[in-house]
Design a protein around this motif. Structure first.
Motif, PDB file in Angstrom:
ATOM      1  N   THR A  89       0.830  -1.210   0.000  1.00 15.69           N
ATOM      2  CA  THR A  89       0.000   0.000   0.000  1.00 15.69           C
ATOM      3  C   THR A  89       0.865   1.260   0.000  1.00 15.69           C
ATOM      4  O   THR A  89       0.612   2.209  -0.766  1.00 15.69           O
ATOM      5  CB  THR A  89      -0.931   0.009   1.232  1.00 15.69           C
ATOM      6  N   VAL A  90       1.889   1.280   0.846  1.00 13.32           N
ATOM      7  CA  VAL A  90       2.783   2.442   0.908  1.00 13.32           C
ATOM      8  C   VAL A  90       3.576   2.570  -0.394  1.00 13.32           C
ATOM      9  O   VAL A  90       3.764   3.680  -0.914  1.00 13.32           O
ATOM     10  CB  VAL A  90       3.734   2.344   2.111  1.00 13.32           C
ATOM     11  N   THR A  91       4.016   1.452  -0.943  1.00 14.82           N
ATOM     12  CA  THR A  91       4.760   1.478  -2.207  1.00 14.82           C
ATOM     13  C   THR A  91       3.897   2.037  -3.322  1.00 14.82           C
ATOM     14  O   THR A  91       4.362   2.826  -4.160  1.00 14.82           O
ATOM     15  CB  THR A  91       5.242   0.063  -2.574  1.00 14.82           C
ATOM     16  N   SER A  92       2.637   1.659  -3.340  1.00 11.42           N
ATOM     17  CA  SER A  92       1.701   2.185  -4.337  1.00 11.42           C
ATOM     18  C   SER A  92       1.532   3.689  -4.189  1.00 11.42           C
ATOM     19  O   SER A  92       1.497   4.434  -5.181  1.00 11.42           O
ATOM     20  CB  SER A  92       0.348   1.475  -4.199  1.00 11.42           C
ATOM     21  N   ILE A 108      15.141  10.365  -7.727  1.00  8.38           N
ATOM     22  CA  ILE A 108      15.976  10.184  -6.536  1.00  8.38           C
ATOM     23  C   ILE A 108      15.649  11.252  -5.496  1.00  8.38           C
ATOM     24  O   ILE A 108      15.529  10.966  -4.298  1.00  8.38           O
ATOM     25  CB  ILE A 108      17.466  10.228  -6.925  1.00  8.38           C
ATOM     26  N   LEU A 109      15.494  12.495  -5.946  1.00  6.35           N
ATOM     27  CA  LEU A 109      15.145  13.594  -5.042  1.00  6.35           C
ATOM     28  C   LEU A 109      13.790  13.329  -4.385  1.00  6.35           C
ATOM     29  O   LEU A 109      13.635  13.479  -3.160  1.00  6.35           O
ATOM     30  CB  LEU A 109      15.108  14.907  -5.814  1.00  6.35           C
ATOM     31  N   TYR A 110      12.825  12.919  -5.178  1.00  4.82           N
ATOM     32  CA  TYR A 110      11.492  12.620  -4.656  1.00  4.82           C
ATOM     33  C   TYR A 110      11.544  11.511  -3.615  1.00  4.82           C
ATOM     34  O   TYR A 110      10.873  11.575  -2.576  1.00  4.82           O
ATOM     35  CB  TYR A 110      10.581  12.223  -5.821  1.00  4.82           C
ATOM     36  N   THR A 111      12.367  10.495  -3.868  1.00  6.12           N
ATOM     37  CA  THR A 111      12.455   9.353  -2.951  1.00  6.12           C
ATOM     38  C   THR A 111      13.073   9.774  -1.620  1.00  6.12           C
ATOM     39  O   THR A 111      12.611   9.365  -0.547  1.00  6.12           O
ATOM     40  CB  THR A 111      13.265   8.205  -3.582  1.00  6.12           C
ATOM     41  N   ASN A 112      14.128  10.585  -1.679  1.00  5.20           N
ATOM     42  CA  ASN A 112      14.720  11.145  -0.461  1.00  5.20           C
ATOM     43  C   ASN A 112      13.659  11.917   0.333  1.00  5.20           C
ATOM     44  O   ASN A 112      13.477  11.707   1.544  1.00  5.20           O
ATOM     45  CB  ASN A 112      15.872  12.067  -0.826  1.00  5.20           C
ATOM     46  N   ASN A 113      12.934  12.771  -0.356  1.00  6.60           N
ATOM     47  CA  ASN A 113      11.930  13.595   0.319  1.00  6.60           C
ATOM     48  C   ASN A 113      10.788  12.752   0.871  1.00  6.60           C
ATOM     49  O   ASN A 113      10.275  13.017   1.969  1.00  6.60           O
ATOM     50  CB  ASN A 113      11.372  14.636  -0.653  1.00  6.60           C
ATOM     51  N   TYR A 114      10.382  11.739   0.106  1.00  3.93           N
ATOM     52  CA  TYR A 114       9.273  10.887   0.523  1.00  3.93           C
ATOM     53  C   TYR A 114       9.586  10.211   1.861  1.00  3.93           C
ATOM     54  O   TYR A 114       8.759  10.218   2.782  1.00  3.93           O
ATOM     55  CB  TYR A 114       8.992   9.836  -0.555  1.00  3.93           C
ATOM     56  N   LEU A 115      10.778   9.648   1.975  1.00  4.05           N
ATOM     57  CA  LEU A 115      11.142   8.959   3.207  1.00  4.05           C
ATOM     58  C   LEU A 115      11.347   9.933   4.366  1.00  4.05           C
ATOM     59  O   LEU A 115      10.976   9.635   5.507  1.00  4.05           O
ATOM     60  CB  LEU A 115      12.401   8.118   2.989  1.00  4.05           C
ATOM     61  N   CYS A 116      11.933  11.084   4.092  1.00  4.97           N
ATOM     62  CA  CYS A 116      12.116  12.080   5.155  1.00  4.97           C
ATOM     63  C   CYS A 116      10.775  12.552   5.703  1.00  4.97           C
ATOM     64  O   CYS A 116      10.636  12.810   6.908  1.00  4.97           O
ATOM     65  CB  CYS A 116      12.923  13.266   4.636  1.00  4.97           C
ATOM     66  N   ARG A 117       9.794  12.685   4.830  1.00  4.20           N
ATOM     67  CA  ARG A 117       8.477  13.139   5.265  1.00  4.20           C
ATOM     68  C   ARG A 117       7.689  12.028   5.950  1.00  4.20           C
ATOM     69  O   ARG A 117       6.856  12.291   6.820  1.00  4.20           O
ATOM     70  CB  ARG A 117       7.697  13.683   4.070  1.00  4.20           C
ATOM     71  N   LEU A 118       7.966  10.788   5.552  1.00  7.42           N
ATOM     72  CA  LEU A 118       7.223   9.652   6.092  1.00  7.42           C
ATOM     73  C   LEU A 118       7.725   9.224   7.465  1.00  7.42           C
ATOM     74  O   LEU A 118       6.943   8.844   8.336  1.00  7.42           O
ATOM     75  CB  LEU A 118       7.347   8.471   5.119  1.00  7.42           C
ATOM     76  N   CYS A 119       9.036   9.299   7.665  1.00  9.03           N
ATOM     77  CA  CYS A 119       9.678   8.627   8.804  1.00  9.03           C
ATOM     78  C   CYS A 119      10.212   9.594   9.856  1.00  9.03           C
ATOM     79  O   CYS A 119      10.505  10.755   9.566  1.00  9.03           O
ATOM     80  CB  CYS A 119      10.852   7.773   8.311  1.00  9.03           C
ATOM     81  N   THR A 128      12.029  -4.014  14.585  1.00 10.82           N
ATOM     82  CA  THR A 128      11.578  -3.751  13.216  1.00 10.82           C
ATOM     83  C   THR A 128      12.296  -2.572  12.563  1.00 10.82           C
ATOM     84  O   THR A 128      12.218  -2.388  11.345  1.00 10.82           O
ATOM     85  CB  THR A 128      10.068  -3.451  13.201  1.00 10.82           C
ATOM     86  N   ALA A 129      13.004  -1.783  13.355  1.00  8.76           N
ATOM     87  CA  ALA A 129      13.577  -0.526  12.850  1.00  8.76           C
ATOM     88  C   ALA A 129      14.661  -0.729  11.804  1.00  8.76           C
ATOM     89  O   ALA A 129      15.044   0.212  11.108  1.00  8.76           O
ATOM     90  CB  ALA A 129      14.136   0.294  14.011  1.00  8.76           C
ATOM     91  N   HIS A 130      15.168  -1.962  11.666  1.00  5.05           N
ATOM     92  CA  HIS A 130      16.248  -2.249  10.723  1.00  5.05           C
ATOM     93  C   HIS A 130      15.745  -2.657   9.344  1.00  5.05           C
ATOM     94  O   HIS A 130      16.536  -3.088   8.512  1.00  5.05           O
ATOM     95  CB  HIS A 130      17.138  -3.367  11.274  1.00  5.05           C
ATOM     96  N   SER A 131      14.447  -2.522   9.090  1.00  9.81           N
ATOM     97  CA  SER A 131      13.874  -3.101   7.872  1.00  9.81           C
ATOM     98  C   SER A 131      12.965  -2.127   7.135  1.00  9.81           C
ATOM     99  O   SER A 131      12.615  -1.062   7.642  1.00  9.81           O
ATOM    100  CB  SER A 131      13.056  -4.343   8.239  1.00  9.81           C
ATOM    101  N   ILE A 132      12.554  -2.558   5.928  1.00  8.59           N
ATOM    102  CA  ILE A 132      11.602  -1.746   5.172  1.00  8.59           C
ATOM    103  C   ILE A 132      10.260  -1.667   5.895  1.00  8.59           C
ATOM    104  O   ILE A 132       9.544  -0.671   5.753  1.00  8.59           O
ATOM    105  CB  ILE A 132      11.402  -2.263   3.730  1.00  8.59           C
ATOM    106  N   TYR A 133       9.923  -2.687   6.658  1.00  7.26           N
ATOM    107  CA  TYR A 133       8.690  -2.638   7.440  1.00  7.26           C
ATOM    108  C   TYR A 133       8.764  -1.510   8.471  1.00  7.26           C
ATOM    109  O   TYR A 133       7.818  -0.742   8.643  1.00  7.26           O
ATOM    110  CB  TYR A 133       8.456  -3.981   8.128  1.00  7.26           C
ATOM    111  N   GLY A 134       9.911  -1.407   9.148  1.00  5.02           N
ATOM    112  CA  GLY A 134      10.093  -0.345  10.128  1.00  5.02           C
ATOM    113  C   GLY A 134      10.022   1.031   9.512  1.00  5.02           C
ATOM    114  O   GLY A 134       9.549   1.989  10.143  1.00  5.02           O
TER     115      GLY A 134
END
Length: 217
Positions: A89-92, A108-119, A128-134
């Motif tokens: 769902t998150v990947t979609s 690449i810029l979008y992906t950096n921003n996406y994770l910074c905003r998500l996490c 779980t913090a060591h994984s894509i699930y975390g």
């Protein structure tokens, strides 16, 4: 292994962990007791692993060939199935923000921003913090969780990335391919400001020298 009939190591390991295999037979990949560090590196690059601990046990035969590896499972079968759906769902959602006309730099810029905003960085150090699930579902990763999620998402848009690690720094980040060169991107440090939604670019597409200088500063 150069045998084209042998499934890619990362794909095979992820498949076996999703089946919750107890002893995973890796004898066909040719790792030995002399190359345990290479095996550990290869497992670290398996960004799709999320339902196992961040360490593993290994077993070998009389010739020193590592025959099997074993993980501790963090999630039950039902929890793993639910996690797969949540990751999808998150990947979609991530992919829905990609525009067809974007070049690799923009992705690449979008992906950096996406994770910074998500996490937000997990200072409680959950398993779980060591994984894509975390990173994608719990939204509280540590550095290798950020890095695996970054590699995982970039693979969805056909951009090559690898995990880089430093035992001295006790840290993980990414090397990303752009225009036939590799650059450092550290999403963890780009998300270093407290709070969700804060993004910086101090560690975005830096050279070796720039990364080392900024990282030590």
């Amino acid at each position: 292994n150069s045998d084209s009939s042998v499934k890619a190591f990362d794909e095979y390991i992820v498949e076996e962990t999703l089946k919750r295999t107890d002893l995973i037979d890796i004898s066909k990949y040719g790792y030995t007791t002399d190359t345990v560090n290479l095996l550990a590196d290869a497992i670290q690059q398996c960004e799709g692993l999320f339902n196992v601990s961040n360490s593993f046990s290994y077993f070998w035969d009389g010739a020193g060939v590592i025959t099997d590896i074993q993980f501790d499972y963090l999630l039950t079968a039902d929890e793993t199935s639910a996690a797969l759906e949540e990751i999808a769902t998150v990947t979609s959602d991530y992919l829905s923000g990609i525009k067809n006309e974007w070049n690799d730099l923009e992705k690449i810029l979008y992906t950096n921003n996406y994770l910074c905003r998500l996490c937000e960085y997990d200072y409680t150090l959950k398993d779980t913090a060591h994984s894509i699930y975390g990173a994608l579902v719990v939204k509280e990763p540590v550095c290798d969780g950020y890095s695996k999620a970054f590699k995982y998402l970039l693979k969805k848009v056909n951009i090559n990335s690898i995990l880089a690690t430093s035992a001295e720094m006790v840290h993980a980040w990414n090397m990303v391919e752009l225009n036939d060169n590799y650059y450092h991107i550290d999403v963890t440090w780009n998300d270093g400001m407290p709070g969700v939604g804060k993004t910086s670019y101090d560690y975005f597409l830096t050279s070796d020298e720039e990364f080392l200088t900024r990282g030590s500063g």
